[in-house]
Design an enzyme around this catalytic site. Sequence first.
Site, mmCIF file in Angstrom:
data_model
loop_
_atom_site.group_PDB
_atom_site.id
_atom_site.type_symbol
_atom_site.label_atom_id
_atom_site.label_comp_id
_atom_site.label_asym_id
_atom_site.label_seq_id
_atom_site.Cartn_x
_atom_site.Cartn_y
_atom_site.Cartn_z
ATOM 1 N N GLU A 29 100.789 124.853 52.683
ATOM 2 C CA GLU A 29 101.765 125.119 51.626
ATOM 3 C C GLU A 29 101.135 124.862 50.265
ATOM 4 O O GLU A 29 101.219 125.690 49.362
ATOM 5 C CB GLU A 29 102.989 124.209 51.766
ATOM 6 C CG GLU A 29 103.813 124.401 53.024
ATOM 7 C CD GLU A 29 103.296 123.602 54.209
ATOM 8 O OE1 GLU A 29 102.148 123.095 54.136
ATOM 9 O OE2 GLU A 29 104.029 123.501 55.207
ATOM 10 N N ARG B 56 103.681 135.486 58.223
ATOM 11 C CA ARG B 56 104.021 135.488 56.788
ATOM 12 C C ARG B 56 103.028 136.359 56.022
ATOM 13 O O ARG B 56 103.384 137.042 55.071
ATOM 14 C CB ARG B 56 104.001 134.064 56.226
ATOM 15 C CG ARG B 56 105.143 133.196 56.721
ATOM 16 C CD ARG B 56 105.162 131.852 56.002
ATOM 17 N NE ARG B 56 105.895 130.879 56.791
ATOM 18 C CZ ARG B 56 105.331 129.910 57.510
ATOM 19 N NH1 ARG B 56 104.019 129.731 57.495
ATOM 20 N NH2 ARG B 56 106.069 129.096 58.220
ATOM 21 N N HIS C 270 115.802 120.583 57.535
ATOM 22 C CA HIS C 270 114.993 120.895 58.710
ATOM 23 C C HIS C 270 115.271 119.811 59.738
ATOM 24 O O HIS C 270 114.857 118.673 59.578
ATOM 25 C CB HIS C 270 113.504 120.921 58.329
ATOM 26 C CG HIS C 270 112.643 121.484 59.415
ATOM 27 N ND1 HIS C 270 111.287 121.421 59.412
ATOM 28 C CD2 HIS C 270 112.969 122.131 60.554
ATOM 29 C CE1 HIS C 270 110.809 122.000 60.505
ATOM 30 N NE2 HIS C 270 111.815 122.440 61.209
ATOM 31 N N PRO D 74 109.272 134.519 59.695
ATOM 32 C CA PRO D 74 108.483 134.742 60.907
ATOM 33 C C PRO D 74 109.302 134.260 62.088
ATOM 34 O O PRO D 74 110.018 133.266 61.972
ATOM 35 C CB PRO D 74 107.254 133.852 60.711
ATOM 36 C CG PRO D 74 107.622 132.837 59.684
ATOM 37 C CD PRO D 74 108.848 133.308 58.961
ATOM 38 N N THR D 75 109.226 134.961 63.205
ATOM 39 C CA THR D 75 110.003 134.488 64.362
ATOM 40 C C THR D 75 109.232 134.777 65.641
ATOM 41 O O THR D 75 108.374 135.658 65.677
ATOM 42 C CB THR D 75 111.410 135.130 64.389
ATOM 43 O OG1 THR D 75 112.183 134.486 65.402
ATOM 44 C CG2 THR D 75 111.359 136.624 64.658
#
Length: 287
Positions: A231, A111, A259, A41-42
């Site tokens: 998640e 997503r 990250h 996803p962006t």
Amino acid sequence: MNLEASMKLEMENKTVNASHSLYSSHDFALVSSKLLIIVTPTYSRPFQSFYLNRLAQTLRNVPHPLLWIVVEMSLQSDETVKILRDTGVMYGHLVGDHNVTSVKDTAIQLREVALYHIERHQLDGIVLFADDDKIYSLGLFDKMVEIKRFGTWPVVVLTEDKKRALFEGPVCKGREIVGWHTHQTRLSRRFQIDMSGFAFNSTILWDPKRWHRPNIDLIRLHDSVRVGFQESKFVEQLVEDESQMEGLSENCSRILVWHLHLEAPQLLYPSGWLFERNLEDLIPLML
Ligand SMILES: *[C@@H]1O[C@H](CO)[C@@H](O)[C@H](O)[C@H]1NC(C)=O
Ligand SMILES: *[C@@H]1O[C@H](CO)[C@@H](O)[C@H](O)[C@H]1NC(C)=O
Ligand SMILES: *[C@@H]1O[C@H](CO)[C@@H](O)[C@H](O)[C@H]1NC(C)=O
Ligand SMILES: *[C@@H]1O[C@H](CO)[C@@H](O)[C@H](O)[C@H]1NC(C)=O
Ligand SMILES: *[C@@H]1O[C@H](CO)[C@@H](O)[C@H](O)[C@H]1NC(C)=O
């Protein structure tokens, strides 16, 4: 009507545009080794172009058949289109039909669009949620092809104050999961897992019979789930417990994803990352 049923209907009507898809499912039949499906996803922000370029360059070096599904909100931005065209990676560029303002968690929605696409085209591959702001070791993609059902590994997270690096993900003995690293002890999540800390066989999404899944509800990310639990709630739909998981890399000891929280919200950047004119402060060359 119960909640599950209404959700399914809503998904049916979700439109996805794949106008720049450079593949058809027919192509996959010709490829013998496993397909990797990378879902990213962006959204536009100062470092977006840097992130996407970095990820594209990583993916370009992956020796396995790979499909990069990039999802944007509302429209395909010119910058993203250009990066994707230049990558040399097989990709699909999808668009969510929701308005950004009306969506609680943008990345979850994007997503979801990709999951719907995978189901609709019955793509058979190993799916990874690769957010654009993380860093991926090439070794990860070599390990991913070993996954049968669901594979997981630890992710190193630099805290936002950049003072500590933390582990999130499985503790393994060989390939067996024996526990979880966690730094958020307040959260009573079933699985202490990062969104980019697992990958799974996509047929679980659209072929429940093959996996002996008793309920046929669609496997979904829910933006109604509290942040930090998404998640785990998703993974709970893919596997019953740790016995159905594979630890990637012996003892899960190798770090494969980082990250680093490099976000720079105040930074201005030139449109399209192009300088239209020179900056004012030029130092003349001394010849
Ligand atoms: C889905 O779209 C069809 C046709 O446009 C429409 O009849 C139906 O009501 C829609 N369903 C939902 C849940 O929006
Ligand atoms: C999808 O593409 C069609 C045709 O190009 C266009 O009319 C529509 O607005 C697009 N939908 C989205 C969500 O971008
Ligand atoms: C998003 O919202 C804006 C302003 O309310 C509207 O003009 C636009 O059409 C909406 N876009 C979509 C894809 O619904
Ligand atoms: C996913 O699992 C199914 C069922 O075991 C198998 O047929 C298929 O080849 C697997 N796909 C990948 C990409 O490993
Ligand atoms: C995994 O852990 C076991 C027990 O601690 C150790 O004997 C083994 O060498 C480890 N394997 C690797 C590849 O690090």
